[in-house]
Scaffold this motif. Structure first.
Motif, PDB file in Angstrom:
ATOM      1  N   SER A   1       0.855  -1.182   0.000  1.00  0.00           N
ATOM      2  CA  SER A   1       0.000   0.000   0.000  1.00  0.00           C
ATOM      3  C   SER A   1       0.891   1.232   0.000  1.00  0.00           C
ATOM      4  O   SER A   1       1.737   1.391   0.884  1.00  0.00           O
TER       5      SER A   1
ATOM      6  N   ASN B   1      -2.792   1.373   6.461  1.00  0.00           N
ATOM      7  CA  ASN B   1      -3.930   2.239   6.092  1.00  0.00           C
ATOM      8  C   ASN B   1      -4.874   1.576   5.088  1.00  0.00           C
ATOM      9  O   ASN B   1      -5.415   2.225   4.193  1.00  0.00           O
ATOM     10  N   VAL B   2      -5.057   0.266   5.245  1.00  0.00           N
ATOM     11  CA  VAL B   2      -6.040  -0.472   4.449  1.00  0.00           C
ATOM     12  C   VAL B   2      -7.264  -0.694   5.331  1.00  0.00           C
ATOM     13  O   VAL B   2      -7.170  -1.298   6.402  1.00  0.00           O
ATOM     14  N   ARG B   3      -8.408  -0.184   4.903  1.00  0.00           N
ATOM     15  CA  ARG B   3      -9.649  -0.262   5.680  1.00  0.00           C
ATOM     16  C   ARG B   3     -10.686  -1.073   4.922  1.00  0.00           C
ATOM     17  O   ARG B   3     -10.726  -1.055   3.692  1.00  0.00           O
TER      18      ARG B   3
ATOM     19  N   SER C   1     -14.520   3.914   8.478  1.00  0.00           N
ATOM     20  CA  SER C   1     -13.275   3.486   7.836  1.00  0.00           C
ATOM     21  C   SER C   1     -12.479   4.639   7.252  1.00  0.00           C
ATOM     22  O   SER C   1     -11.424   4.426   6.652  1.00  0.00           O
TER      23      SER C   1
ATOM     24  N   VAL D   1     -10.232   7.980   7.597  1.00  0.00           N
ATOM     25  CA  VAL D   1      -9.305   8.622   8.532  1.00  0.00           C
ATOM     26  C   VAL D   1      -9.105  10.060   8.084  1.00  0.00           C
ATOM     27  O   VAL D   1      -8.462  10.308   7.055  1.00  0.00           O
TER      28      VAL D   1
ATOM     29  N   GLU E   1      -5.896  11.758   6.152  1.00  0.00           N
ATOM     30  CA  GLU E   1      -5.011  10.736   5.604  1.00  0.00           C
ATOM     31  C   GLU E   1      -5.683  10.071   4.408  1.00  0.00           C
ATOM     32  O   GLU E   1      -6.904   9.944   4.357  1.00  0.00           O
TER      33      GLU E   1
ATOM     34  N   CYS F   1      -6.301   6.670   2.422  1.00  0.00           N
ATOM     35  CA  CYS F   1      -6.291   5.245   2.737  1.00  0.00           C
ATOM     36  C   CYS F   1      -6.635   4.417   1.507  1.00  0.00           C
ATOM     37  O   CYS F   1      -7.055   4.938   0.469  1.00  0.00           O
TER      38      CYS F   1
ATOM     39  N   TYR G   1      -7.748   8.896  -1.981  1.00  0.00           N
ATOM     40  CA  TYR G   1      -8.057   7.528  -1.574  1.00  0.00           C
ATOM     41  C   TYR G   1      -7.948   6.575  -2.770  1.00  0.00           C
ATOM     42  O   TYR G   1      -8.185   6.964  -3.921  1.00  0.00           O
TER      43      TYR G   1
END
Length: 497
Positions: free
Chosen positions: A312, A329-331, A409, A411, A414, A416, A447
């Protein structure tokens, strides 16, 4: 022609909430009649009244021209009305034969099994289940076949008006074809079918007439031959909607936000590799059982037996580990929001900080000021009404629950990688439009979104990149505008030769 079912000026209130307000519609014999509307439009209340579960405050219901009072579901069935709900009621450990006759009060204690078996087989053939044995265990059938078994159960009770509530919400394209082929046969036999659905393609392609409900009232009705999608959506929302899907990315892809190499999950996925570009939506296309859903769960760390490699934003992370995925940072947003997406008994605001406690804690305690600030920020990102942040999730519509599941999910500040299975399952068209806009806004701030969906229209309308899968393996990859619905269907059914 006398309507098989006529609802006239029906109203129902629950306290101060007006669920139905002078609603009327009629359905003719030999027709499939769709009833559409956003969540909260009154569709479920109408079904409850027709089945005798809810008593109306005013209005009347007529069957075959005769006004009837329906006091309970048993009386509804005796009058020829049957309901197949979205949640299956099949007893999986019993046989097909037992499921068909289960609960039918007309079956005598000392019954003639040979006659009942012949009658059950006759009904099975009427809906296209010729290949299924009456002795097969119901749990061994596919979800689509179980849905047809539910319909057979109603037909055995001599139902003339068949009500279906979101019957295709969890089905693959092939299974949807089976269900609608059966419904068309029943229509041709003179049955009246009332279909509640959020899938507008089903309405336009399969139904003969559509009624739109909004705020508890019927607002518009028309033969589907005179309807196109923009007109239908406009009546459902009560406002013009030029495009359900926001404009996507058609240019060359930038750097990858997620790279997956040789991903395998025994019995489900084999050697899957793809790159999902930053700022883009990558759609994974495949029928239920193709491995698409399992692949995304594996990327999110939810399959501990997953093998392969993943990175990622250029940083490698270990598959099969939820902490590793979160650190990268994988949701993940699950397709089953009730079981895995939200805490139903908690408030919406509590759900929003439950996955990010560090953002609302001061000196080891949750700070209410930070809670409100954090909840407001996330709610704004997903177009969730901040006035409803104190409502428990179980009291929210499916669309609002899904918005909360997505916001959990996100952030703030940030970028993600957002992994989603069936991002709008069971969500009405208005909430879908909001969610699609939300996903595009997230892409605009960097994203990377990877989604798996069985809704072909959603897949093509939303995806910038499409990866097709069949039996656990990647078939092809396409950019927006490069591929047609037919090409995708050929890939995921492996009918390309």
């Amino acid at each position: 022609m006398t309507p098989a079912l006529k609802v006239s000026h029906v109203s129902k209130s629950f306290g101060a909430v007006q669920a139905l307000a002078n609603a009327s519609f009629e359905a003719l014999p030999g027709q499939i009649h769709a009833v559409c509307g956003e969540n909260g439009a009154g569709k479920s209340t109408l079904l409850g009244i027709l089945m005798g579960v809810i008593e109306p405050d005013a209005g009347e219901i007529a069957l075959q021209g005769q006004v009837r009072s329906i006091r309970d579901p048993a009386e509804a069935q005796s009058l020829g009305i049957g309901l197949v709900s979205q949640e299956l009621s099949i007893a999986p450990h019993l046989s097909v034969y037992d499921n068909i006759w289960l609960g039918y009060r007309a079956v005598p204690l000392l019954h003639r099994r040979k006659y009942l078996a012949a009658r059950a087989k006759e009904v099975m053939e009427a809906i296209g289940l010729n290949s299924i044995s009456l002795t097969d265990r119901a749990g061994s059938l596919s979800i689509g076949e179980q849905q047809l078994l539910e319909i057979a159960r109603m037909l055995i009770r001599n139902v003339e008006v068949l009500l279906l509530d979101e019957p295709t919400a969890t089905l693959s394209d092939h299974e949807i074809e089976l269900v609608f082929a059966a419904l068309k046969r029943l229509r041709d036999q003179g049955k009246t079918i009332v279909l509640i659905t959020h899938r507008l393609g089903e309405v336009l392609e399969t139904c003969d007439r559509v009624t739109v409900m909004r705020n508890g009232a019927d607002v518009w009705s028309s033969p589907t031959s005179e309807v196109d999608r923009p007109l239908l959506v406009r009546h459902m929302l009560g406002r013009p909607l030029d495009e359900l899907y926001p404009e996507g990315e058609t240019g060359s892809a930038c750097q990858p936000g997620l790279i997956v190499e040789s991903l395998s999950v025994q019995g489900h996925v084999s050697g899957l590799s793809f790159a999902a570009p930053k700022g883009h939506i990558t759609g994974i296309a495949g029928q239920i059982g193709s491995g698409a859903f399992m692949a995304l769960r594996a990327i999110a760390g939810l399959r501990y037996d997953a093998t392969g490699a993943a990175s990622s934003w250029g940083r490698d992370f270990r598959l099969g580990s939820v902490p590793a995925a979160l650190k990268a940072n994988v949701r993940f947003v699950s397709e089953d929001r009730a079981a895995e997406g939200v805490f139903l008994k908690l408030k919406a605001s509590e759900n929003l900080y439950a996955t990010q406690l560090d953002t609302v804690v001061e000196r080891g305690l949750i700070a209410s000021s930070r809670v409100h600030e954090h909840a407001d920020a996330l709610a704004g990102m997903v177009a969730f009404d901040t006035a409803r942040l104190d409502a428990r999730c179980q009291d929210l519509s499916g669309g609002n629950q899904q918005k909360i599941a997505i916001a959990r999910s996100v952030v703030p500040g940030e970028a993600c990688v957002l992994i989603m299975n069936e991002p709008t399952r069971g969500v009405d068209v208005g909430a879908r439009a909001d969610i699609y806009q939300t996903l595009r806004r997230l892409c605009d701030v960097g994203y990377t979104i990877v989604m798996a969906t069985t809704d072909m229209e959603e897949l093509i309308g939303l995806s910038d990149v499409i990866v097709t899968m069949y039996r656990g393996r990647k078939v092809n990859q396409y950019s927006r505008g490069e591929v047609s619905r037919d090409r995708i269907l050929m890939d995921i059914t492996h009918s390309a030769g």
